[in-house]
Enzyme design. Structure first.
Site, mmCIF file in Angstrom:
data_model
loop_
_atom_site.group_PDB
_atom_site.id
_atom_site.type_symbol
_atom_site.label_atom_id
_atom_site.label_comp_id
_atom_site.label_asym_id
_atom_site.label_seq_id
_atom_site.Cartn_x
_atom_site.Cartn_y
_atom_site.Cartn_z
ATOM 1 N N GLY A 1 -7.729 9.317 -0.173
ATOM 2 C CA GLY A 1 -8.140 10.145 0.953
ATOM 3 C C GLY A 1 -8.288 11.617 0.609
ATOM 4 O O GLY A 1 -8.399 12.461 1.499
ATOM 5 N N SER B 1 -10.599 7.272 -3.166
ATOM 6 C CA SER B 1 -11.837 8.043 -3.044
ATOM 7 C C SER B 1 -13.030 7.396 -3.749
ATOM 8 O O SER B 1 -13.865 8.084 -4.334
ATOM 9 C CB SER B 1 -11.621 9.484 -3.533
ATOM 10 O OG SER B 1 -10.605 10.119 -2.766
ATOM 11 N N HIS C 1 0.846 -1.198 0.000
ATOM 12 C CA HIS C 1 0.000 0.000 0.000
ATOM 13 C C HIS C 1 0.881 1.248 0.000
ATOM 14 O O HIS C 1 1.946 1.264 0.631
ATOM 15 C CB HIS C 1 -0.922 -0.014 1.221
ATOM 16 C CG HIS C 1 -2.000 1.022 1.127
ATOM 17 N ND1 HIS C 1 -1.764 2.342 1.435
ATOM 18 C CD2 HIS C 1 -3.284 0.939 0.714
ATOM 19 C CE1 HIS C 1 -2.894 3.029 1.240
ATOM 20 N NE2 HIS C 1 -3.824 2.208 0.792
HETATM 21 P P1 13P Z 1 -9.762 6.297 0.260
HETATM 22 O O1 13P Z 1 -10.902 5.451 -0.298
HETATM 23 O O2 13P Z 1 -10.025 6.823 1.611
HETATM 24 O O3 13P Z 1 -9.320 7.310 -0.738
HETATM 25 O O4 13P Z 1 -8.515 5.278 0.450
HETATM 26 C C1 13P Z 1 -8.147 4.435 -0.573
HETATM 27 C C2 13P Z 1 -7.160 3.464 -0.075
HETATM 28 O O5 13P Z 1 -6.049 3.810 0.297
HETATM 29 C C3 13P Z 1 -7.561 2.052 -0.010
HETATM 30 O O6 13P Z 1 -6.469 1.226 0.225
#
Ligand code: 13P
Length: 252
Positions: free
Chosen positions: A174, A214, A96
């Site tokens: 995010g 997102s 990640h």
């Molecule tokens: P968001 O959906 O909060 O943008 O995060 C995505 C993510 O990092 C999933 O691993």
């Protein structure tokens, strides 16, 4: 071929055991008739057993967010793939961007972790994606192909059926700034093209590639309609059972 959609929730460092169990109990009800879609959640390690207890018998999978290549030993703070599998996890996130950026994860480390997962029957979800600077410098393909080449180094074609890939552009995580379906589809097609160039054709055909960054109920359907987008890896919106279930029903 049709690839079965796979929606996963990465809860990151949120939801301690009791709130996590509460979300899991709600998902149990909300997703009882979820149709033709695979679902997994990745709680923080401290909440995994509570969530496993709540999801027993539902087919909703539980995974671990981070693993270390070793099965056991003097590795303070680490999670072992063998132990994760033993307690009932089926999958692991590997690579990640938060692990890469905050914890110094390297492509080579990702490769070692993928191999350790496979050795212990844990299915890796391998995350790749470019930063905003790399996108602006026109390096998207260069970056994701490079991440893939090292992450999958030394794997035999037959081993790849255990893997899922997740394309997560770092600038979309995010931020509320989702990649457009066209932007995401272009990179997913490029990833599948890279697989086609390096492995027998069936590998590229069968590989599920999730999009992450997102994803919400309002944009999931249009993203998942793209031919090379086979699922979603959802962060923030997966913490709320109604919105996570909304994403799953939008594609199920
Ligand atoms: P968001 O959906 O909060 O943008 O995060 C995505 C993510 O990092 C999933 O691993």
């Amino acid at each position: 071929m049709t690839r079965r959609p796979f929606i996963a929730g990465n809860w990151k460092l949120n939801l301690p055991p009791e709130p996590a169990a509460e979300v899991a109990r709600k998902l149990r009800h909300l997703l009882a008739d979820r149709g033709n879609v695979d679902v997994a959640v990745f709680p923080t390690a401290l909440s995994i057993t509570a969530v496993l207890d709540c999801l027993q018998g539902t087919g909703i999978e539980v995974g671990v967010q981070e693993v270390h290549p070793a099965a056991s030993g003097a590795f303070t703070g680490a999670n072992s793939p063998a132990m994760a599998r033993k307690i009932g996890c089926t999958r692991a996130l590997v690579g990640h961007s938060e692990r890469r950026q905050i914890f110094g994860e390297t492509d080579r480390g990702v490769n070692q972790k993928v191999k350790a997962c496979l050795a212990h029957g844990l299915l890796p979800v391998v995350c790749i994606g470019e930063t905003l600077e790399q996108r602006q410098a026109d390096q998207v393909d260069l970056v994701v192909h490079g991440q893939l080449a090292t992450a999958l180094d030394g794997l035999q074609p037959d081993q790849l059926s255990a893997l899922t890939l997740a394309y997560e552009p770092v600038w979309a995580i995010g931020t509320g700034q989702t990649a457009t379906p066209d932007q995401a589809q272009a990179v997913h097609a490029s990833i599948r093209g890279w697989l086609r160039a390096h492995f027998p054709a069936y590998v590229a055909e069968e590989m599920r590639i999730q999009y992450g960054g997102s994803v919400k109920p309002a944009n999931a359907a249009e993203l998942l309609r793209c031919p090379d987008i086979d699922g979603a890896l959802v962060g923030g919106a997966s913490l709320d059972p109604d919105s996570f279930a909304g994403i799953i029903t939008a594609v199920g």
